[in-house]
Motif scaffolding. Structure first.
Motif, short mmCIF file in Angstrom:
data_model
loop_
_atom_site.label_atom_id
_atom_site.label_comp_id
_atom_site.label_asym_id
_atom_site.label_seq_id
_atom_site.Cartn_x
_atom_site.Cartn_y
_atom_site.Cartn_z
N TYR A 59 7.78 3.86 11.03
CA TYR A 59 6.40 3.35 11.17
C TYR A 59 5.94 3.59 12.60
O TYR A 59 6.63 3.24 13.56
N PRO A 60 4.76 4.20 12.79
CA PRO A 60 4.30 4.54 14.14
C PRO A 60 4.10 3.29 15.02
O PRO A 60 3.55 2.28 14.57
N ARG A 61 4.50 3.42 16.22
CA ARG A 61 4.43 2.30 17.16
C ARG A 61 3.00 1.80 17.35
O ARG A 61 2.75 0.60 17.45
N TYR A 62 2.04 2.71 17.41
CA TYR A 62 0.68 2.32 17.76
C TYR A 62 -0.24 2.12 16.56
O TYR A 62 -1.45 1.90 16.74
N ALA A 63 0.29 2.19 15.34
CA ALA A 63 -0.54 1.78 14.20
C ALA A 63 -0.90 0.31 14.40
O ALA A 63 -0.06 -0.51 14.78
N LEU A 64 -2.16 -0.04 14.18
CA LEU A 64 -2.62 -1.39 14.51
C LEU A 64 -1.85 -2.46 13.73
O LEU A 64 -1.51 -2.28 12.56
N ALA A 65 -1.62 -3.59 14.41
CA ALA A 65 -0.88 -4.69 13.78
C ALA A 65 -1.59 -5.23 12.55
O ALA A 65 -0.95 -5.72 11.61
N GLU A 66 -2.91 -5.10 12.53
CA GLU A 66 -3.66 -5.64 11.38
C GLU A 66 -3.37 -4.90 10.08
O GLU A 66 -3.65 -5.39 9.00
N TRP A 67 -2.76 -3.72 10.18
CA TRP A 67 -2.40 -2.98 8.95
C TRP A 67 -1.15 -3.55 8.30
O TRP A 67 -0.79 -3.16 7.19
N ALA A 68 -0.48 -4.45 8.99
CA ALA A 68 0.66 -5.19 8.43
C ALA A 68 1.74 -4.27 7.87
O ALA A 68 2.33 -4.53 6.83
N GLY A 69 2.00 -3.18 8.58
CA GLY A 69 3.09 -2.30 8.19
C GLY A 69 2.79 -1.36 7.04
O GLY A 69 3.68 -0.65 6.57
N LYS A 70 1.54 -1.34 6.57
CA LYS A 70 1.18 -0.42 5.49
C LYS A 70 0.96 0.99 6.03
O LYS A 70 0.53 1.17 7.17
N TYR A 71 1.26 1.98 5.18
CA TYR A 71 1.08 3.37 5.57
C TYR A 71 -0.29 3.89 5.13
O TYR A 71 -0.80 3.52 4.08
N ILE A 72 -0.84 4.77 5.92
CA ILE A 72 -2.16 5.31 5.63
C ILE A 72 -2.10 6.16 4.36
O ILE A 72 -1.13 6.88 4.12
N GLN A 73 -3.15 6.08 3.54
CA GLN A 73 -3.13 6.68 2.22
C GLN A 73 -4.30 7.63 1.92
O GLN A 73 -4.22 8.42 1.00
N ARG A 74 -5.38 7.53 2.65
CA ARG A 74 -6.57 8.32 2.30
C ARG A 74 -7.51 8.41 3.49
O ARG A 74 -7.29 7.77 4.52
N PHE A 75 -8.58 9.18 3.32
CA PHE A 75 -9.67 9.23 4.29
C PHE A 75 -10.78 8.30 3.83
O PHE A 75 -10.94 8.03 2.64
N PRO A 76 -11.62 7.84 4.75
CA PRO A 76 -12.84 7.14 4.33
C PRO A 76 -13.85 8.17 3.82
O PRO A 76 -13.76 9.35 4.15
N TYR A 77 -14.79 7.73 3.01
CA TYR A 77 -15.88 8.61 2.61
C TYR A 77 -16.77 8.88 3.83
O TYR A 77 -16.71 8.17 4.83
N ASP A 78 -17.58 9.90 3.72
CA ASP A 78 -18.40 10.30 4.86
C ASP A 78 -19.42 9.22 5.21
O ASP A 78 -20.31 8.92 4.40
N PRO A 79 -19.34 8.61 6.40
CA PRO A 79 -20.28 7.55 6.77
C PRO A 79 -21.74 8.00 6.80
O PRO A 79 -22.64 7.20 6.56
N GLN A 80 -21.98 9.28 7.09
CA GLN A 80 -23.37 9.74 7.22
C GLN A 80 -24.04 9.99 5.87
O GLN A 80 -25.23 10.27 5.83
N THR A 81 -23.27 9.90 4.80
CA THR A 81 -23.90 10.06 3.48
C THR A 81 -23.56 8.89 2.57
O THR A 81 -24.44 8.16 2.12
N GLU A 82 -22.29 8.65 2.32
CA GLU A 82 -21.90 7.72 1.26
C GLU A 82 -22.19 6.27 1.60
O GLU A 82 -22.74 5.52 0.80
N TYR A 83 -21.80 5.82 2.77
CA TYR A 83 -22.00 4.42 3.14
C TYR A 83 -23.49 4.12 3.38
O TYR A 83 -23.94 2.99 3.23
N MET A 84 -24.23 5.17 3.73
CA MET A 84 -25.64 4.99 4.02
C MET A 84 -26.51 5.11 2.76
O MET A 84 -27.43 4.32 2.55
N TYR A 85 -26.21 6.10 1.91
CA TYR A 85 -27.08 6.41 0.78
C TYR A 85 -26.52 6.00 -0.59
O TYR A 85 -27.25 6.06 -1.58
#
Length: 504
Positions: A448-474
Motif C-alpha cells: 500500500y503506497p505510503r502517501y495514499a491519503l489516510a481517509e481512503w482507509a487502506g482501500k486501493y484505487i479502482q477507477r477514474f472519475p468521470y470528466d468534471p467538465q461534462t458529466e458532473y456539470m451537465y
C-alpha cells in the motif's frame, strides 16, 4: 413603364428569394462537405492510440510501473486523490475523438456501400468502449450519440454485452463485403493495411480480453480457451505505427520525449516520464538475482547517467528512505528511449504475448498445469524475441530461476508477473491488477503506497472519475444516482472487479 419596372423588380425579388433559399453561406461550393471513409479511418486509428494512452498515463502509476520523481508531489498518482481534477481527458478521447468520428464514418460508409469500413469501425469502437469501461465503469452506450443531452448510464454488464455485439456485428460486415466498397489498403488502414482477415482475428482477440474480465465468476473457461486457441495461429499484433524521424508534433508516440501539441494539453494529455522513476516493484520484476538483470530492462529503458538501476517505492520517489544516501534521479534508468517510449515507437493496442498469458491463466485455473506452463513459456519467449533479446541471453533467461521450469512449481504469480513485464505501460495491466484486487498472491511485491491519503482507509484505487467538465456539470442526476460525487468514488470497484473471485 412604371408597370414594367415594377414587374421586373417583382421577378428579380422572386428569383433572389428562391436562390437565397437554396444558398447556404456556410458551404464552400468548390470543396467537399463530407469526407470519404478512407480519409477518416487513419485519424480514427490514431485517436484510438491517443485514447488508450490517455488511460495508460494514469494507470501506469496505479499499476506500480512508475512513481513521481520527488514523491508525494502529484495529487492523483501519489495520494490517489482525484477530487481536485478539473479535466479527465480520457473520457473525451473515447466519446469524441474515437466514438463520434467512428459514428460519422459509419454513416458515410453506409452511404458509400463500404461495409468493410463499417466492420472495422465497429471493431474499433468496441475496443475503445472496453478500455473506457475498464477505467470508468458504468457509462452511456444505448443513448450515446443519439442526440440526448443527459444520457442514462448503462451498467457495466450492459456495456460489456454491447461491446460483444459490436464485435460480432463488425465481423459479420467483414464476412460479406460489398462489391461497391471503397478499397482499404496500407494508405487508409494504419494498423492492418486493409487485411480484413487480420481485423476479424483481432475482433476475436478483443472478445477474449473481454471474457477474461468475467470468466472467474461467470464460468466459461473452456469457451475462453477455445477462443484463444482459434485466434493465436492467425493473430497479428495490433500496433499503431508512427513515422520514423517525424518532425511533426502530431505524429509521434505520446510516451516519447517529443513536444505535445497544445490541444493535447487542453484535454489533459501529457507525458510525465521526465519527472518519473521506475518503481521498486518494476525493478524487482526485471531483476534475476543479485548480479543479473532481465535483459529486457536494457531495451525497455535506457541507461541513466550514473549507470545504475535503482527502483523507488510507489508514491515516494526520492523520498524513499530505503534508497542509498545521496541518491539522485541519475541513479535510475532513463524511461525515455526504450522500445515503447521513443517518438517513433509503435503503440500497442493488443499484442500476441497477451493472448499467450490469457491462455496460460485460463489453463492454470482449469488445472491443466502442463498446458499452462507451455503457454507461459511461449508468452515470455514471444516478448523476449519482440524486444530483440539475443538468442544466448534468451536461452539463459528462460533457464533462470526467474522462470518456472516445471508445472509442479508454476504459480499464478509467475504468469501474472511475466504478463506484467510484457505489457509494460499498457492500461490492460491495471485491469489485471483490479481483477486480482491488488493481491500479493498474483503480485508478490505489491504494497500500500505510503502517501495514499489516510481517509481512503487502506482501500486501493479502482477507477477514474468521470470528466468534471461534462458529466458532473451537465449530467448531475446520473452522477447522484451512481454516487459518483462522493470523495471516495474512485475506490468503488467496477462491476467485474467487484464480482471477481480472484481477489479472495
Amino acid at each position: 413603364m412604371k408597370t414594367i419596372i415594377r414587374n421586373i423588380a417583382f421577378v428579380l425579388a422572386a428569383i433572389c428569394l428562391s436562390s437565397c433559399n437554396k444558398l447556404d453561406l456556410n458551404v464552400n461550393p468548390v470543396q467537399p462537405v463530407t469526407v470519404p471513409t478512407k480519409q477518416r479511418l487513419p485519424a480514427i486509428q490514431a485517436n484510438l492510440a491517443y485514447s488508450l494512452y490517455s488511460q495508460a498515463r494514469f494507470a501506469s502509476y496505479h499499476s506500480y510501473y512508475l512513481t513521481t520523481r520527488l514523491g508525494n508531489t502529484n495529487t492523483m498518482t501519489d495520494t490517489w486523490n482525484y477530487n481536485s481534477i478539473n479535466r479527465m481527458g480520457a473520457w473525451r478521447w473515447h466519446y469524441f475523438d474515437v466514438g463520434s468520428n467512428v459514428n460519422g464514418m459509419l454513416i458515410r460508409a453506409k452511404e458509400e456501400g463500404s461495409n468493410n469500413y463499417t466492420g472495422v469501425g465497429k471493431i474499433i469502437l468496441a475496443t475503445s468502449y472496453l478500455s473506457a469501461t475498464d477505467v470508468f465503469g458504468d457509462m452511456p452506450m444505448k443513448e450515446a450519440y443519439a442526440g440526448i443531452f443527459n444520457p442514462v448510464y448503462d451498467t457495466q454488464e450492459e456495456v460489456l454485452a454491447g461491446i460483444e455485439r459490436l464485435l460480432d456485428e463488425g465481423v459479420a460486415e467483414l464476412n460479406q463485403v460489398s462489391d461497391m466498397a471503397l478499397v482499404m489498403d496500407a494508405t487508409t488502414d494504419m494498423i492492418y493495411n486493409g487485411n480484413l482477415e487480420n481485423w476479424k482475428t483481432f475482433a476475436k482477440a478483443v472478445k477474449a480480453r473481454l471474457k477474461l474480465r468475467t470468466v472467474n465468476f461467470k464460468g466459461g473457461n473452456q469457451e475462453l480457451l477455445n477462443l484463444v486457441n482459434d485466434v493465436l495461429p492467425k493473430f497479428e499484433d495490433a500496433l499503431f505505427r508512427y513515422p520514423k524521424a517525424s518532425t511533426s508534433k502530431w505524429t509521434h508516440n505520446l510516451w516519447g520525449p517529443g513536444d505535445f501539441p497544445e490541444p493535447f494539453q487542453f484535454v489533459d494529455i501529457k507525458n510525465d516520464l521526465t519527472n518519473t522513476l521506475p518503481t521498486d516493484v518494476l525493478m524487482k520484476a526485471l531483476t534475476v538475482d543479485a548480479t543479473t538483470y532481465d535483459p529486457r530492462l536494457f531495451i525497455l529503458t535506457t541507461q541513466g547517467e550514473n549507470k545504475k538501476y535503482l527502483g523507488a517505492k510507489m508514491s515516494e520517489g526520492l523520498k524513499d528512505v530505503s534508497l542509498p544516501k545521496d541518491v539522485t534521479f541519475k541513479d535510475f534508468a532513463n524511461l525515455f528511449g526504450g522500445y515503447w517510449t521513443s517518438d517513433d515507437s509503435p503503440f500497442p493496442i493488443l499484442i500476441k504475448e497477451e493472448l499467450y498469458f490469457i491462455k496460460a491463466e485460463t489453463q492454470f485455473y482449469m488445472n491443466d498445469l502442463d498446458g499452462a506452463l507451455e503457454s507461459y513459456h511461449r508468452g515470455i519467449e514471444t516478448n523476449l524475441k519482440r524486444l530483440g533479446v539475443p538468442d544466448g541471453q534468451l536461452i539463459s533467461y528462460m533457464g533462470s530461476a526467474k522462470v518456472a521450469q516445471n508445472s509442479a512449481s508454476l504459480k499464478i504469480s509467475d504468469i501474472m508477473m511475466q504478463k506484467y513485464i510484457a505489457l509494460y505501460l499498457q492500461g490492460e495491466s491495471w485491469s489485471d491488477i483490479k481483477r486480482y484486487g491488488y493481491s500479493t498472491k498474483a503480485y508478490p511485491d505489491f504494497y500500500y503506497p505510503r502517501y495514499a491519503l489516510a481517509e481512503w482507509a487502506g482501500k486501493y484505487i479502482q477507477r477514474f472519475p468521470y470528466d468534471p467538465q461534462t458529466e458532473y456539470m451537465y449530467n448531475p442526476k446520473e452522477m447522484d444516482r451512481l454516487g459518483a460525487k462522493a470523495r471516495n468514488w474512485v475506490f468503488t470497484p467496477v462491476w467485474w472487479a467487484s464480482n471477481s473471485t480472484l481477489k479472495n
